[in-house]
Design a protein around this motif. Structure first.
Motif, PDB file in Angstrom:
ATOM      1  N   GLU A  31       4.784   0.998 -23.573  1.00  0.00           N
ATOM      2  CA  GLU A  31       3.394   1.430 -23.417  1.00  0.00           C
ATOM      3  C   GLU A  31       2.446   0.594 -24.275  1.00  0.00           C
ATOM      4  OE1 GLU A  31       3.412   5.557 -24.356  1.00  0.00           O
ATOM      5  OE2 GLU A  31       4.422   6.142 -22.502  1.00  0.00           O
ATOM      6  N   GLN A  32       2.903  -0.571 -24.729  1.00  0.00           N
ATOM      7  CA  GLN A  32       2.094  -1.472 -25.549  1.00  0.00           C
ATOM      8  C   GLN A  32       1.665  -0.836 -26.866  1.00  0.00           C
ATOM      9  OE1 GLN A  32       1.116  -4.981 -24.820  1.00  0.00           O
ATOM     10  NE2 GLN A  32       3.014  -4.511 -23.765  1.00  0.00           N
ATOM     11  N   LYS A  33       2.499   0.056 -27.394  1.00  0.00           N
ATOM     12  CA  LYS A  33       2.233   0.680 -28.681  1.00  0.00           C
ATOM     13  C   LYS A  33       3.209   0.149 -29.715  1.00  0.00           C
ATOM     14  CE  LYS A  33       0.368   4.969 -26.736  1.00  0.00           C
ATOM     15  NZ  LYS A  33       0.522   6.447 -26.659  1.00  0.00           N
ATOM     16  N   ALA A  34       2.714  -0.069 -30.938  1.00  0.00           N
ATOM     17  CA  ALA A  34       3.544  -0.599 -32.013  1.00  0.00           C
ATOM     18  C   ALA A  34       4.385   0.526 -32.606  1.00  0.00           C
ATOM     19  CB  ALA A  34       2.667  -1.243 -33.085  1.00  0.00           C
ATOM     20  N   SER A  35       5.537   0.770 -32.010  1.00  0.00           N
ATOM     21  CA  SER A  35       6.380   1.880 -32.452  1.00  0.00           C
ATOM     22  C   SER A  35       7.513   1.439 -33.367  1.00  0.00           C
ATOM     23  CB  SER A  35       6.964   2.601 -31.234  1.00  0.00           C
ATOM     24  OG  SER A  35       7.697   1.693 -30.426  1.00  0.00           O
ATOM     25  N   GLY A  36       7.825   0.148 -33.394  1.00  0.00           N
ATOM     26  CA  GLY A  36       8.911  -0.334 -34.233  1.00  0.00           C
ATOM     27  C   GLY A  36       9.342  -1.724 -33.813  1.00  0.00           C
ATOM     28  N   ILE A  37      10.399  -2.209 -34.448  1.00  0.00           N
ATOM     29  CA  ILE A  37      10.933  -3.551 -34.165  1.00  0.00           C
ATOM     30  C   ILE A  37      12.287  -3.396 -33.485  1.00  0.00           C
ATOM     31  CG2 ILE A  37      11.693  -5.723 -35.191  1.00  0.00           C
ATOM     32  CD1 ILE A  37       9.695  -5.157 -37.463  1.00  0.00           C
ATOM     33  N   SER A  38      12.392  -3.867 -32.279  1.00  0.00           N
ATOM     34  CA  SER A  38      13.615  -3.687 -31.490  1.00  0.00           C
ATOM     35  C   SER A  38      14.531  -4.905 -31.604  1.00  0.00           C
ATOM     36  CB  SER A  38      13.272  -3.461 -30.019  1.00  0.00           C
ATOM     37  OG  SER A  38      12.744  -4.642 -29.436  1.00  0.00           O
TER      38      SER A  38
END
Length: 428
Positions: A31-38
């Motif tokens: 969703e183009q949200k900065a939720s973490g680093i994958s």
């Protein structure tokens, strides 16, 4: 060397690299949200820098045959990083070989103390009013407004993360160690990372039980980069890679924040490239007098774009500065808006557009004492394919109309003039 387990089998060798987030990282989930680093985003970044790092070597192994080198690169990348399983025939032996499948290592990411700002809170902490950084953010990350520019996406603004690689074969250990180090000195994650956003700095590197020493200042960084990078490839690489034409420049380290350092390089680049707007006191950029003689083609480029709005000038040209990247937008003082975009043929001969990323990379390096340094990398490569054109478009109402399609010749002169303005910086 990989450790020997109790059963007599070799255990995977573990390489751990730790990084800190230096500048706001606009990394997005679905969703183009900065939720973490994958792990997928890290692996993608490592693939990019592996390709850049290994072009000179594979070109030499392929006897300077570019087609054969690309095929060899693809095969080696599939072995190291994994990919779709496929069978290929070795050109020398004629034997079938299995490519792809699972790679030579497993990757895990662990994040710590990640701090995220939403688009709204970004405005509070990273004010864009009359800021130079807004030039690097560009459309997509921020919205240009007459009253106030504002962010459109959230970002990770601080924190750290570690990347753990479990090598199935210790033969790849040194290669992966070098790759993790290079990424932590030149790279980043997320949108606009070529413009210095999402820069990361390596803070620790451990191979098995051995802790590696990391560069702590500008001279040490230069020495490490000289040892890591292979610039033996001649000619222009077919993709972004190191070659004899590459240039890497390092600024002196300063006791200032990474955001201030980003503003410093943004100002230099915008003043070099921008024409400015006349607000009654001459052309200005961020309330500073514009430099219309910043490079030898600047006035010519301005006149070329100005002629787009003149139907009486039928022959259209392209500004030399397009090599900084496409698409490129222009808004003239008379209100006319133009855009230069890539017009490339697809497989079914229907026209399609695709961007051409800048060959310039900005990286903000932060040392343990919190001093920051700018590293600029110029990696020229094939900018446009043989049949590609640059399309001139004009905004009419809410739509873009085609003015002309032009087949350009790539010219790096403007970028090389830009790099000459950093004569006091040290070169790799």
């Amino acid at each position: 060397m990989a450790a020997l387990g109790t059963s007599g089998e070799f255990m995977p060798e573990k390489i751990t690299a730790s990084y800190r987030i230096v500048t706001p990282m606009f990394i997005g989930d679905a969703e183009q949200k900065a939720s973490g680093i994958s792990p997928a985003s890290v692996k993608g970044a490592l693939r990019f820098w592996w390709r850049a790092l290994n072009w000179g070597r594979v070109l030499k192994e392929a006897g300077d045959n570019e087609v054969a080198a690309l095929k060899l690169l693809h095969a080696q990348e599939a072995v190291l990083f994994g990919g779709l399983a496929e069978t290929d025939e070795d050109e020398k032996t004629g034997k079938k070989q299995q490519l792809g499948g699972q790679g030579a290592f497993l990757l895990r990411v662990e994040s710590k103390n990640l701090k995220k700002y939403s688009a709204g809170t970004m405005d509070e902490h990273y004010n864009l009013k009359d800021s130079w950084q807004s030039y690097l953010l560009g459309l997509g990350l921020m919205k240009y407004d007459k009253k106030k520019n504002y962010y459109q996406r959230s970002a990770l603004i601080s924190g750290s993360f570690s990347v753990q690689l479990f090598c199935k074969n210790s033969a790849y250990s040194q290669e992966l160690e070098n790759l993790l180090l290079l990424w932590g000195l030149l790279g980043g994650l997320g949108s606009r990372q070529r413009k210095g956003l999402g820069s990361i700095s390596i803070t620790a590197l451990k191979v098995g039980d051995e802790i590696r020493e990391l560069p702590q200042n500008q001279p040490a960084v230069l020495e490490v980069l000289k040892n890591l990078i292979d610039k033996s490839a001649t000619g222009e690489p077919p993709y972004t890679a190191f070659s004899q034409s590459s240039q890497i420049l390092c600024s002196p380290a300063k006791a200032q924040t990474s955001w201030q350092t980003l503003a410093e390089i943004a100002e230099k680049m915008q003043m070099f490239r921008g024409w400015g707007f006349d607000a009654g006191a001459g052309h200005q950029i961020n309330h500073k007098p514009a430099n219309h003689a910043a490079h030898t083609k600047k006035r010519t480029d301005h006149n070329i774009v100005d002629d787009y709005a003149k139907p009486a000038v039928p022959t259209k040209q392209l500004p030399k500065s397009i090599t900084f990247g496409l698409p490129r937008s222009y808004k003239l003082s008379n209100g006319c808006e133009f855009k230069l975009d890539v017009h490339a043929p697809s497989k079914n001969n229907e026209a399609k557009r695709s961007r051409r990323a800048s060959p310039m990379f900005i990286h903000i390096q932060q040392f343990p004492n919190d001093e920051t340094m700018i590293i600029q990398s110029f990696l020229p490569a094939t900018f446009l394919a043989a049949n590609d054109q640059v399309q001139i478009q004009q905004k009419i109402g809410n739509h873009w109309g085609v003015v002309d399609n032009i087949t350009p010749a790539t010219n790096w002169q403007v970028i090389r003039e830009y790099l000459k303005t950093f004569s006091t910086w040290l070169a790799v």
